[in-house]
Write a protein that holds these residues in place. Structure first.
Motif, PDB file in Angstrom:
ATOM      1  N   THR A   1       0.848  -1.186   0.000  1.00 13.82           N
ATOM      2  CA  THR A   1       0.000   0.000   0.000  1.00 13.82           C
ATOM      3  C   THR A   1       0.886   1.238   0.000  1.00 13.82           C
ATOM      4  OG1 THR A   1      -1.687  -1.151   1.251  1.00 13.82           O
ATOM      5  CG2 THR A   1      -1.803   1.255   1.256  1.00 13.82           C
TER       6      THR A   1
ATOM      7  N   ARG B   1       0.856   4.740   1.091  1.00 15.50           N
ATOM      8  CA  ARG B   1       0.108   5.698   1.917  1.00 15.50           C
ATOM      9  C   ARG B   1       0.484   7.105   1.461  1.00 15.50           C
ATOM     10  NH1 ARG B   1       1.869   4.190   7.828  1.00 15.50           N
ATOM     11  NH2 ARG B   1       0.045   5.368   8.483  1.00 15.50           N
TER      12      ARG B   1
ATOM     13  N   ASN C   1      -0.153  11.359   1.970  1.00 20.84           N
ATOM     14  CA  ASN C   1      -0.671  12.466   2.755  1.00 20.84           C
ATOM     15  C   ASN C   1      -0.058  13.752   2.216  1.00 20.84           C
ATOM     16  OD1 ASN C   1      -2.123  13.802   4.723  1.00 20.84           O
ATOM     17  ND2 ASN C   1      -0.698  13.336   6.389  1.00 20.84           N
TER      18      ASN C   1
ATOM     19  N   LYS D   1     -12.666   6.654   6.853  1.00 21.29           N
ATOM     20  CA  LYS D   1     -13.027   5.497   6.030  1.00 21.29           C
ATOM     21  C   LYS D   1     -13.381   5.927   4.601  1.00 21.29           C
ATOM     22  CE  LYS D   1     -13.512   1.978   9.200  1.00 21.29           C
ATOM     23  NZ  LYS D   1     -12.245   2.302   9.853  1.00 21.29           N
TER      24      LYS D   1
ATOM     25  N   ASN E   1     -13.221   5.350   0.067  1.00 25.23           N
ATOM     26  CA  ASN E   1     -12.216   5.421  -0.995  1.00 25.23           C
ATOM     27  C   ASN E   1     -11.649   6.846  -1.048  1.00 25.23           C
ATOM     28  OD1 ASN E   1     -13.955   7.096  -2.390  1.00 25.23           O
ATOM     29  ND2 ASN E   1     -14.816   5.435  -3.620  1.00 25.23           N
ATOM     30  N   HIS E   2     -10.742   7.083  -1.976  1.00 32.10           N
ATOM     31  CA  HIS E   2     -10.045   8.377  -1.959  1.00 32.10           C
ATOM     32  C   HIS E   2     -11.008   9.545  -2.178  1.00 32.10           C
ATOM     33  CE1 HIS E   2     -10.039   7.515  -6.303  1.00 32.10           C
ATOM     34  NE2 HIS E   2      -9.931   8.814  -6.478  1.00 32.10           N
TER      35      HIS E   2
ATOM     36  N   LYS F   1     -12.864  10.150   1.054  1.00 32.75           N
ATOM     37  CA  LYS F   1     -11.979  10.767   2.052  1.00 32.75           C
ATOM     38  C   LYS F   1     -11.738  12.241   1.725  1.00 32.75           C
ATOM     39  CE  LYS F   1      -9.395   6.697   3.637  1.00 32.75           C
ATOM     40  NZ  LYS F   1      -8.124   5.950   3.508  1.00 32.75           N
TER      41      LYS F   1
ATOM     42  N   HIS G   1      -3.505   0.645  -5.311  1.00 33.51           N
ATOM     43  CA  HIS G   1      -2.522   0.459  -4.232  1.00 33.51           C
ATOM     44  C   HIS G   1      -2.332   1.718  -3.394  1.00 33.51           C
ATOM     45  CE1 HIS G   1      -0.887  -3.552  -5.186  1.00 33.51           C
ATOM     46  NE2 HIS G   1      -1.224  -3.267  -6.426  1.00 33.51           N
ATOM     47  N   CYS G   2      -3.067   2.788  -3.723  1.00 29.51           N
ATOM     48  CA  CYS G   2      -2.850   4.068  -3.035  1.00 29.51           C
ATOM     49  C   CYS G   2      -3.941   4.316  -2.000  1.00 29.51           C
ATOM     50  CB  CYS G   2      -2.847   5.218  -4.045  1.00 29.51           C
ATOM     51  SG  CYS G   2      -1.456   5.127  -5.183  1.00 29.51           S
ATOM     52  N   SER G   3      -3.551   4.848  -0.886  1.00 24.18           N
ATOM     53  CA  SER G   3      -4.518   5.108   0.176  1.00 24.18           C
ATOM     54  C   SER G   3      -4.182   6.432   0.866  1.00 24.18           C
ATOM     55  CB  SER G   3      -4.453   3.940   1.175  1.00 24.18           C
ATOM     56  OG  SER G   3      -5.100   4.299   2.361  1.00 24.18           O
ATOM     57  N   ILE G   4      -5.203   7.274   1.027  1.00 27.24           N
ATOM     58  CA  ILE G   4      -4.977   8.542   1.732  1.00 27.24           C
ATOM     59  C   ILE G   4      -4.889   8.259   3.224  1.00 27.24           C
ATOM     60  CG2 ILE G   4      -6.032  10.751   2.361  1.00 27.24           C
ATOM     61  CD1 ILE G   4      -7.259  10.823  -0.450  1.00 27.24           C
ATOM     62  N   ASP G   5      -3.833   8.743   3.839  1.00 22.85           N
ATOM     63  CA  ASP G   5      -3.652   8.542   5.285  1.00 22.85           C
ATOM     64  C   ASP G   5      -3.309   9.886   5.920  1.00 22.85           C
ATOM     65  OD1 ASP G   5      -2.830   8.016   7.828  1.00 22.85           O
ATOM     66  OD2 ASP G   5      -1.893   6.103   7.297  1.00 22.85           O
TER      67      ASP G   5
END
Lengths: 416, 416
Positions: free
Chosen positions: B135, B137, B139, B199, B201-202, B205, B242-246
């Motif tokens: 993943t 992450r 920001n 929670k 999806n991008h 968020k 594979h990308c996730s906002i954190d």
């Protein structure tokens, strides 16, 4: 990085000086006795504030590794290793403080087949790099010792060898002068003279050497080894053509005991590599009787030579296509296009900023990018793409699919 | 190696401690004032006896390089670099004193196209290594700053971020406790709570973040950047997956100013890589206003993970054929044969010593060499060659040409 104690004393006094020592972490000076601090010499202080050092070569760390892993290794053990090493020396052309060594070594076999294998590796590597005029100079430490026994001062073997090794630099006259200064006599000069300019092919040289050095035990042993090695090299005529017996070659006097090798090239200053046989590589670390043989490539000198010989591609092209970037709406399309061209197997960059055309073209030009794709307002509105061939300075306009076909034709299939 | 002054002060106080310093060469201690010697602290002594240091990372040396070569470089300037770096730390699993970093950086362009390019590089590299469950992450430092502005103590931004960054390790409860200890109040906890478990999806968020942080200037700017970046990532669905906002990701607090990235994998301890945007990378070296963005791969951690995931071939075969060596007359023929098999493109070793068969077979076995060629007395006299297939433990005898055909069939054409 190695423990300082692993390296100290392995490269002679001068070598010890040239090892880069790493300062202990933390409050390193507080561990020195307060009374000592004022009077202590740098030399005595060193082990109190430094326990680690940078690799000086790859051979000693290899020996340390073999001893530490002796029970896990299958003998004969072969390895290659490419890593930086450091010398605390004044940097100059061909001599660096930090440089890469590439070593190939084998331990646990006395067979001269190993020497022949290593010489093959030299031959193949230089051949594949495009270096044509290299010579692998070959000698045997035992022949140097036999030479020493012929003089009036066999006990001054090291002095003799150090002087003989300078022949390339100071010539016969210089060597003669230094030998006389160091107490060798006129008869010694006479004895050594034939070796200064040994002529002929390897068979002829071996015959001459047999006549001159074959009477001593050590000379006989050295000649047997040389003979055996060349009988293997004769099975590879192309390799043999690059090999030359050089009875005065003496590099690495400190630990070589048999074969000595060095690679030179007329266009390069200094050697491009060297190696040899060491009968007691691991003895320093408490494991006796393990013989080894190895070679080293001087990567940075080889790199320098290849630059001089223009063996690198003239204009290294990394990026093949630059997609230009003119206005916000077109950027996404340009980004997507760049991805699609990459998927064809073509190295592609999207110019990241929306600068004026000349700036983007200048970027392509300075990086030798041969094709530039332009998406101006007209192209954008029609989903078309202009391609500028930077070499032939011509420009054409395509649909997206035709653009792909054009780029494939120009960049992928052209060589076929 | 770098000048110590280039590195000092760039990694915070703790970083300065972790830099390996190199002792000056020669009589280093004699240059210290005799009167000082006894009383001087380690810290004050350091600059007097050490002028050089080992690289702590590749980013600061890169910044130094860019400044030194600013007139020769075409902007935007891109480079990758793979080199060892050193940390004077206590070694432990996943944390090494000497390890390789692989960095990709770009300077001279503020466009988020660059971030999207770097994320593609992450995606492609991990994909090609066979690592599936990673993943990335993502920001933005500006969003962290906006978060700080929502609290009662915006001036304690660093403290806030350091605590938030621990969420993975100490959980919501731990973070709450530490925030209260450091003087944040219950209302701050209430404000921050929704961000602990963002929670969706991008897009979802980003919508939530717009509602929460869009009222501040800095929050608005950060969201614009995040929005733009994801609009580019949307063009690559596989990458986006594979990308996730954190929103709490805060690594590299010292110099990141925009996008922050980190790659994690459930099977790996610690991150496999990280990076971000630094608006003033070169300011420390006197060149202001040069923005850059870069990523780093943790080569050794990736290597460790690939071992755990068994992504390396089970039995690495380097040598494919071992030619055995039994008696002196046959050795030359065996040597020649080994050369000829090599010329077919098959990695071949000649066993260098004339040891007994079991020892030579044991060597082949321990090195997983699949084929062994035997030239016994009978084979030698008939110019024949026995081949032992070590996997199927069967043995056949061939003429030389048939042997070549057999080995080609078994080792070169088998995959076709």
């Amino acid at each position: 990085m190695e423990n300082l104690s692993t390296l100290t004393g392995k490269y002679g006094d001068e070598g010890d000086q040239l090892i880069y020592k790493i300062l202990n972490s933390g409050d390193f000076f507080s561990k020195v006795d307060a009374e000592q601090k004022k009077e202590i010499s740098s030399k005595a202080l060193l082990p109190l504030i430094s326990e680690r050092a940078l690799r000086y070569d790859l051979t000693v760390p290899f020996a340390r590794y073999v001893v530490m892993n002796q029970n896990a290794l299958t003998m004969p053990f072969k390895r290659y290793q490419i890593q930086p090493v450091w010398r605390a020396d004044r940097p100059q052309k061909g001599r660096y403080r930090e440089f890469y060594q590439c070593d190939v070594d084998l331990v646990g076999s006395a067979s001269l087949v190993n020497e022949a294998d290593l010489i093959q590796i030299y031959h193949r590597a230089f051949n594949e790099l495009g270096i044509k005029e290299f010579t692998i100079r070959i000698n045997n430490r035992k022949l140097l010792m036999a030479l020493g026994e012929l003089t009036s001062k066999p006990q001054d073997f090291s002095t003799l060898v150090i002087i003989l090794d300078k022949l390339d630099k100071i010539g016969v006259e210089g060597v003669t002068k230094e030998l006389l200064e160091k107490g060798f006599n006129e008869k010694d000069i006479e004895t050594l003279a034939p070796f200064f300019e040994l002529k002929g092919n390897h068979q002829e040289k071996i015959e001459i050497l047999k006549a001159q050095l074959g009477s001593t035990e050590i000379g006989k042993k050295g000649l047997e080894e040389l003979d055996k090695l060349f009988s293997l090299l004769e099975l590879m005529p192309e390799v043999l053509g690059h090999c030359s017996i050089d009875i005065l070659l003496a590099r690495g006097l400190n630990y070589y005991t048999g074969t000595i090798m060095e690679v030179i090239c007329p266009q390069a200053k200094g050697s491009l590599g060297g190696g040899g046989r060491y009968d007691d590589l691991t003895g320093n670390f408490g494991l006796k009787g393990i013989t080894g043989v190895g070679i080293s490539f001087g990567a940075d000198r080889i790199y320098d030579l290849m630059k001089v010989l223009e063996l690198f591609p003239n204009q290294p092209i990394s990026t093949q296509v630059l997609v230009c970037n003119f206005f916000p709406e077109a950027e996404k399309r340009a980004f997507e296009l760049a991805i699609q061209i990459r998927e064809l197997g073509i190295s592609t960059e999207l110019y990241p900023d929306q600068n004026k055309l000349p700036k983007q073209l200048k970027y392509a030009d300075s990086k030798n990018i041969p094709f530039v794709v332009l998406i101006g307002e007209e192209e954008y509105s029609r989903d078309q793409y202009s391609v500028k061939n930077m070499v032939e300075t011509k420009q054409e306009r395509f649909s997206r699919l035709d653009l792909f076909e054009y780029l494939k034709r120009e960049l992928i299939n052209k060589g076929e």
